[in-house]
Design a protein around this motif. Structure first.
Motif, PDB file in Angstrom:
ATOM      1  N   SER A   1       0.839  -1.193   0.000  1.00 56.67           N
ATOM      2  CA  SER A   1       0.000   0.000   0.000  1.00 56.67           C
ATOM      3  C   SER A   1       0.873   1.241   0.000  1.00 56.67           C
ATOM      4  O   SER A   1       1.982   1.227   0.515  1.00 56.67           O
ATOM      5  CB  SER A   1      -0.863   0.044   1.245  1.00 56.67           C
ATOM      6  N   LEU A   2       0.296   2.277  -0.543  1.00 56.41           N
ATOM      7  CA  LEU A   2       0.944   3.573  -0.503  1.00 56.41           C
ATOM      8  C   LEU A   2       0.855   4.089   0.932  1.00 56.41           C
ATOM      9  O   LEU A   2      -0.195   3.954   1.575  1.00 56.41           O
ATOM     10  CB  LEU A   2       0.138   4.486  -1.431  1.00 56.41           C
ATOM     11  N   ARG A   3       1.929   4.656   1.418  1.00 54.09           N
ATOM     12  CA  ARG A   3       1.945   5.151   2.796  1.00 54.09           C
ATOM     13  C   ARG A   3       2.389   6.604   2.828  1.00 54.09           C
ATOM     14  O   ARG A   3       3.025   7.084   1.886  1.00 54.09           O
ATOM     15  CB  ARG A   3       2.898   4.309   3.637  1.00 54.09           C
ATOM     16  N   LEU A   4       2.093   7.262   3.938  1.00 54.15           N
ATOM     17  CA  LEU A   4       2.530   8.648   4.093  1.00 54.15           C
ATOM     18  C   LEU A   4       4.053   8.708   3.978  1.00 54.15           C
ATOM     19  O   LEU A   4       4.760   7.846   4.493  1.00 54.15           O
ATOM     20  CB  LEU A   4       2.097   9.212   5.451  1.00 54.15           C
ATOM     21  N   GLY A   5       4.530   9.715   3.266  1.00 52.25           N
ATOM     22  CA  GLY A   5       5.971   9.870   3.070  1.00 52.25           C
ATOM     23  C   GLY A   5       6.460   9.210   1.798  1.00 52.25           C
ATOM     24  O   GLY A   5       7.584   9.479   1.355  1.00 52.25           O
ATOM     25  N   ASP A   6       5.631   8.342   1.171  1.00 51.16           N
ATOM     26  CA  ASP A   6       6.034   7.704  -0.096  1.00 51.16           C
ATOM     27  C   ASP A   6       5.953   8.726  -1.227  1.00 51.16           C
ATOM     28  O   ASP A   6       5.206   9.702  -1.148  1.00 51.16           O
ATOM     29  CB  ASP A   6       5.102   6.537  -0.441  1.00 51.16           C
ATOM     30  N   LYS A   7       6.708   8.448  -2.293  1.00 51.53           N
ATOM     31  CA  LYS A   7       6.575   9.236  -3.527  1.00 51.53           C
ATOM     32  C   LYS A   7       5.227   8.896  -4.152  1.00 51.53           C
ATOM     33  O   LYS A   7       4.868   7.712  -4.259  1.00 51.53           O
ATOM     34  CB  LYS A   7       7.658   8.849  -4.526  1.00 51.53           C
ATOM     35  N   ALA A   8       4.491   9.900  -4.565  1.00 52.32           N
ATOM     36  CA  ALA A   8       3.214   9.656  -5.246  1.00 52.32           C
ATOM     37  C   ALA A   8       3.515   9.052  -6.615  1.00 52.32           C
ATOM     38  O   ALA A   8       4.331   9.605  -7.361  1.00 52.32           O
ATOM     39  CB  ALA A   8       2.467  10.966  -5.416  1.00 52.32           C
ATOM     40  N   PRO A   9       2.898   7.919  -6.955  1.00 54.44           N
ATOM     41  CA  PRO A   9       3.163   7.342  -8.286  1.00 54.44           C
ATOM     42  C   PRO A   9       2.759   8.323  -9.400  1.00 54.44           C
ATOM     43  O   PRO A   9       1.681   8.909  -9.345  1.00 54.44           O
ATOM     44  CB  PRO A   9       2.279   6.092  -8.312  1.00 54.44           C
ATOM     45  N   ASP A  10       3.652   8.481 -10.374  1.00 54.83           N
ATOM     46  CA  ASP A  10       3.361   9.353 -11.515  1.00 54.83           C
ATOM     47  C   ASP A  10       2.523   8.568 -12.527  1.00 54.83           C
ATOM     48  O   ASP A  10       2.551   7.330 -12.534  1.00 54.83           O
ATOM     49  CB  ASP A  10       4.691   9.789 -12.150  1.00 54.83           C
ATOM     50  N   PHE A  11       1.782   9.261 -13.349  1.00 51.68           N
ATOM     51  CA  PHE A  11       0.980   8.565 -14.383  1.00 51.68           C
ATOM     52  C   PHE A  11       0.624   9.534 -15.488  1.00 51.68           C
ATOM     53  O   PHE A  11       0.723  10.763 -15.327  1.00 51.68           O
ATOM     54  CB  PHE A  11      -0.306   7.981 -13.775  1.00 51.68           C
ATOM     55  N   ILE A  12       0.228   8.957 -16.614  1.00 54.59           N
ATOM     56  CA  ILE A  12      -0.415   9.720 -17.694  1.00 54.59           C
ATOM     57  C   ILE A  12      -1.779   9.083 -17.905  1.00 54.59           C
ATOM     58  O   ILE A  12      -1.868   7.849 -18.058  1.00 54.59           O
ATOM     59  CB  ILE A  12       0.408   9.669 -18.997  1.00 54.59           C
ATOM     60  N   GLN A  13      -2.829   9.883 -17.854  1.00 50.52           N
ATOM     61  CA  GLN A  13      -4.181   9.337 -18.037  1.00 50.52           C
ATOM     62  C   GLN A  13      -5.071  10.412 -18.665  1.00 50.52           C
ATOM     63  O   GLN A  13      -4.826  11.609 -18.491  1.00 50.52           O
ATOM     64  CB  GLN A  13      -4.749   8.878 -16.677  1.00 50.52           C
ATOM     65  N   ASP A  14      -6.084   9.962 -19.418  1.00 55.57           N
ATOM     66  CA  ASP A  14      -7.051  10.896 -20.020  1.00 55.57           C
ATOM     67  C   ASP A  14      -7.866  11.579 -18.939  1.00 55.57           C
ATOM     68  O   ASP A  14      -8.124  10.990 -17.880  1.00 55.57           O
ATOM     69  CB  ASP A  14      -8.022  10.136 -20.934  1.00 55.57           C
ATOM     70  N   SER A  15      -8.306  12.780 -19.257  1.00 55.20           N
ATOM     71  CA  SER A  15      -9.162  13.506 -18.310  1.00 55.20           C
ATOM     72  C   SER A  15     -10.089  14.426 -19.100  1.00 55.20           C
ATOM     73  O   SER A  15      -9.932  14.598 -20.317  1.00 55.20           O
ATOM     74  CB  SER A  15      -8.326  14.331 -17.339  1.00 55.20           C
ATOM     75  N   THR A  16     -11.015  15.031 -18.380  1.00 54.73           N
ATOM     76  CA  THR A  16     -11.932  15.990 -19.009  1.00 54.73           C
ATOM     77  C   THR A  16     -11.194  17.231 -19.505  1.00 54.73           C
ATOM     78  O   THR A  16     -11.767  18.032 -20.220  1.00 54.73           O
ATOM     79  CB  THR A  16     -13.008  16.416 -17.996  1.00 54.73           C
TER      80      THR A  16
END
Ligand code: BEZ
Length: 232
Positions: free
Chosen positions: A23-38
């Protein structure tokens, strides 16, 4: 006049394999991504640039609680802007649904969707951020909230059940606390809100506290010293 109706031919969603992932935990690097959006394809790190981000998920489009939440976040945009925070929602439906839903949001909530809503139909981001809890629902996301700072570090994780709308005043309150305590040697006590008294970190000795907090402080216990909120 109804702007849009929930499609009846909603795809079942991909057969995704939910692997038990750390699981993602506090202090971890936020995973980067490319995704479609509005608002077109979003590359998270580039889109955030030097800002903070609030990434929050919705179980699916055309659902009543989510509709009210998206309206509220749109109304709170000036508050997010003031704090240099960009909001970004996620729902595991395709862009064509999001566009129809956005019209309903404008019609029923009286505000345009003024931030991007990720179209995460392939669950790429949902899986990356562990937003699908298979024992709650096999393919829909729970209501997750991630606060990510400009260094792309995860600073808060909230998980709410699908049937409970979130309190975005609380999200703003946490951002206020994080931004204050990042700069100063203080922490914020129970139910604190901007302008209330704060507590001095126990790592700060009284001699140093005298210099750092010229407004003075009340020492209830050696570990519990209360001072007016200093300015940043
Ligand atoms: C809603 O957003 O209204 C909702 C979604 C899933 C379950 C219950 C409520």
């Amino acid at each position: 006049m109804r702007a849009a109706t929930a499609p009846t031919d909603r795809p079942a969603g991909p057969q995704i394999e939910i692997r038990p992932s750390p699981s993602l935990r506090l202090g971890d690097k936020a995973p980067d991504f490319i995704q479609d959006s509005t608002q077109g394809p979003i590359h998270l790190y580039e889109w955030m640039a030097e800002s903070w981000a609030v990434l929050f998920s919705h179980p699916s489009d055309f659902t009543p609680v989510c509709t009210t939440e998206l309206g509220m976040v749109a109304r709170l945009k000036p508050e997010f802007d003031k704090r240099k925070v960009k909001a970004i929602g996620l729902s595991v439906d395709p862009l064509s649904y999001h566009d129809m839903w956005a019209r309903d949001i404008a019609e029923t909530q009286g505000v345009e969707l003024n931030f991007p809503l990720l179209a995460d139909a392939d669950r790429k981001v949902a899986v990356l951020y562990d937003m699908i809890h298979p024992n709650a629902h096999a393919t829909e996301t729970v209501r997750s909230v991630f606060i990510i700072d400009p260094n792309k570090t995860v600073r808060l994780i909230h998980t709410y059940p699908a049937s409970t709308g979130r309190n975005f005043d609380e999200v703003l309150r946490v951002i206020d606390s994080l931004q204050l305590t990042d700069d100063l040697q203080v922490a914020t006590p129970v139910n604190w809100k901007l302008g209330d008294d704060v507590v001095i970190l126990t790592s700060v000795r009284n001699q140093e506290a005298d210099k750092l907090f010229p407004q003075g402080y009340k020492e209830l216990k050696p570990y519990l010293r209360i001072t007016p909120q200093p300015s940043r």
